[in-house]
Scaffold this motif. Structure first.
Motif, PDB file in Angstrom:
ATOM      1  N   GLY A  88       0.324 -45.292  38.223  1.00 40.54           N
ATOM      2  CA  GLY A  88      -0.200 -46.527  38.782  1.00 40.54           C
ATOM      3  C   GLY A  88      -1.339 -46.344  39.757  1.00 40.54           C
ATOM      4  O   GLY A  88      -2.022 -47.314  40.119  1.00 40.54           O
ATOM      5  N   GLU A  89      -1.573 -45.106  40.188  1.00 46.72           N
ATOM      6  CA  GLU A  89      -2.690 -44.836  41.084  1.00 46.72           C
ATOM      7  C   GLU A  89      -4.021 -44.931  40.340  1.00 46.72           C
ATOM      8  O   GLU A  89      -4.096 -44.699  39.133  1.00 46.72           O
ATOM      9  CB  GLU A  89      -2.586 -43.432  41.686  1.00 46.72           C
ATOM     10  CG  GLU A  89      -1.581 -43.298  42.800  1.00 46.72           C
ATOM     11  CD  GLU A  89      -1.625 -41.916  43.423  1.00 46.72           C
ATOM     12  OE1 GLU A  89      -1.080 -41.769  44.526  1.00 46.72           O
ATOM     13  OE2 GLU A  89      -2.205 -40.987  42.809  1.00 46.72           O
ATOM     14  N   ARG A  90      -5.051 -45.244  41.086  1.00 46.01           N
ATOM     15  CA  ARG A  90      -6.388 -45.274  40.523  1.00 46.01           C
ATOM     16  C   ARG A  90      -6.808 -43.866  40.079  1.00 46.01           C
ATOM     17  O   ARG A  90      -6.599 -42.896  40.795  1.00 46.01           O
ATOM     18  CB  ARG A  90      -7.375 -45.806  41.561  1.00 46.01           C
ATOM     19  CG  ARG A  90      -8.785 -46.053  41.027  1.00 46.01           C
ATOM     20  CD  ARG A  90      -9.582 -46.794  42.073  1.00 46.01           C
ATOM     21  NE  ARG A  90     -10.937 -47.086  41.634  1.00 46.01           N
ATOM     22  CZ  ARG A  90     -11.577 -48.220  41.913  1.00 46.01           C
ATOM     23  NH1 ARG A  90     -10.962 -49.148  42.618  1.00 46.01           N
ATOM     24  NH2 ARG A  90     -12.803 -48.428  41.489  1.00 46.01           N
ATOM     25  N   PHE A  91      -7.380 -43.797  38.908  1.00 45.33           N
ATOM     26  CA  PHE A  91      -7.780 -42.507  38.346  1.00 45.33           C
ATOM     27  C   PHE A  91      -8.840 -41.832  39.220  1.00 45.33           C
ATOM     28  O   PHE A  91      -9.768 -42.468  39.697  1.00 45.33           O
ATOM     29  CB  PHE A  91      -8.330 -42.703  36.933  1.00 45.33           C
ATOM     30  CG  PHE A  91      -8.751 -41.423  36.265  1.00 45.33           C
ATOM     31  CD1 PHE A  91      -7.819 -40.600  35.660  1.00 45.33           C
ATOM     32  CD2 PHE A  91     -10.074 -41.029  36.258  1.00 45.33           C
ATOM     33  CE1 PHE A  91      -8.196 -39.415  35.060  1.00 45.33           C
ATOM     34  CE2 PHE A  91     -10.474 -39.848  35.654  1.00 45.33           C
ATOM     35  CZ  PHE A  91      -9.525 -39.036  35.060  1.00 45.33           C
ATOM     36  N   ASP A  92      -8.687 -40.513  39.392  1.00 37.20           N
ATOM     37  CA  ASP A  92      -9.652 -39.705  40.142  1.00 37.20           C
ATOM     38  C   ASP A  92      -9.635 -38.312  39.528  1.00 37.20           C
ATOM     39  O   ASP A  92      -8.607 -37.620  39.573  1.00 37.20           O
ATOM     40  CB  ASP A  92      -9.268 -39.653  41.619  1.00 37.20           C
ATOM     41  CG  ASP A  92     -10.306 -38.914  42.477  1.00 37.20           C
ATOM     42  OD1 ASP A  92     -11.089 -38.122  41.921  1.00 37.20           O
ATOM     43  OD2 ASP A  92     -10.300 -39.117  43.710  1.00 37.20           O
ATOM     44  N   ILE A  93     -10.747 -37.886  38.961  1.00 34.59           N
ATOM     45  CA  ILE A  93     -10.819 -36.601  38.282  1.00 34.59           C
ATOM     46  C   ILE A  93     -10.446 -35.446  39.209  1.00 34.59           C
ATOM     47  O   ILE A  93      -9.932 -34.407  38.771  1.00 34.59           O
ATOM     48  CB  ILE A  93     -12.237 -36.385  37.695  1.00 34.59           C
ATOM     49  CG1 ILE A  93     -12.315 -35.089  36.879  1.00 34.59           C
ATOM     50  CG2 ILE A  93     -13.280 -36.392  38.781  1.00 34.59           C
ATOM     51  CD1 ILE A  93     -11.395 -35.028  35.707  1.00 34.59           C
TER      52      ILE A  93
END
Length: 268
Positions: free
Chosen positions: A215-220
């Motif tokens: 559910g967290e915002r994607f971050d490479i």
């Protein structure tokens, strides 16, 4: 007379594109001297040609030690370097003796940016740093493109569309640069699952090393941190915390796979 136009969509210049097989029995080197340059950096040129930073020559010397294995492709490497810096018209001569190489360079007129077209639905700060009159260095063009793509992935836009083009007019020594960006929807991390798990490592231990949550915002960067953390477990197999199928990472389960030699978080 027809103009020479070059369209650069994706240019990845490699200073050492040709595979080199070094003769371990030979430590032959040539004294390298570079003359004639007014704007380019001699040290940078020498390094691109194969001169090692730990050269035995004193750093203040005009001469550098160029290993034998780089001499064969010297002409191709130098031409590629000059073009990557924007000097497509540069002329040079290479003189060689038994133990010395002299390169004389006339840089000529560089390609300069005549127009920058930027269309984006997201604020990217100063990433697109071109200004009219800048020398069009293809290596800078590539670095800006890569930095822009990375920024989008760090900010959660794994479905972003990024189009970069450069129209280079060799006759007019000019380049028109184009950037078009559509950010798309924000991506969220899905629940991670584990496959091919080592018998001696529990799911809880593995998941404790994963640096993102469902559910967290994607971050490479969290993918890269997870990769490093999982590979530090000390299991017999390396984990491939893969380079996620970024454009499919919304509401798709991600998989930590221990079956590969190097784990990929992959789409199931």
């Amino acid at each position: 007379m027809l103009k020479k136009i070059v369209l650069i969509l994706l240019l990845t210049f490699s200073l050492f594109a040709t595979e080199v097989t070094k003769d371990q029995n030979s430590s032959k080197t040539y004294e390298l001297e570079i003359r004639g340059v007014k704007h380019l950096d001699k040290e940078d040129i020498a390094k691109s040609l194969g001169v090692k930073e730990n050269s035995l020559f004193n750093f203040w010397s005009r001469e550098k030690a160029l290993p034998q294995e780089f001499v064969e492709n010297l002409d191709t490497t130098l031409k590629g370097y000059l073009e990557s810096k924007g000097y497509f018209d540069a002329k040079y001569t290479i003189s060689r003796t038994a133990d010395r190489i002299l390169i004389n360079i006339s840089e000529g007129e560089p390609i300069r940016v005549s127009k920058v077209l930027f269309e984006s639905d997201i604020e990217l700060g100063n990433l697109i740093s071109w200004k009219e009159g800048d020398i069009f260095a293809t290596e800078r063009f590539e670095k800006i493109k890569d930095a822009t793509a990375t920024k989008l992935l760090q900010d959660g836009y794994c479905k972003a569309e990024l189009s970069t083009k450069a129209y280079v007019d060799l006759a007019q020594h000019s380049a028109k640069i184009e950037y078009k960006i559509k950010k798309g929807k924000v991506c969220l991390f899905a629940k991670a699952t584990i496959v091919h798990k080592p018998d001696d490592v529990s799911d809880d231990v593995i998941l404790s090393r994963v640096k993102y949550h469902e559910g967290e915002r994607f971050d490479i960067r969290k993918i890269e941190q997870s990769y490093n953390s999982l590979n530090a477990l000390g299991v017999k197999k390396n984990v491939m915390v893969g380079k996620v199928a970024y454009n499919r990472c919304i509401q798709n389960p991600l998989c930590i796979d221990f079956s590969h030699r190097s784990a990929i978080i992959r789409k199931q």
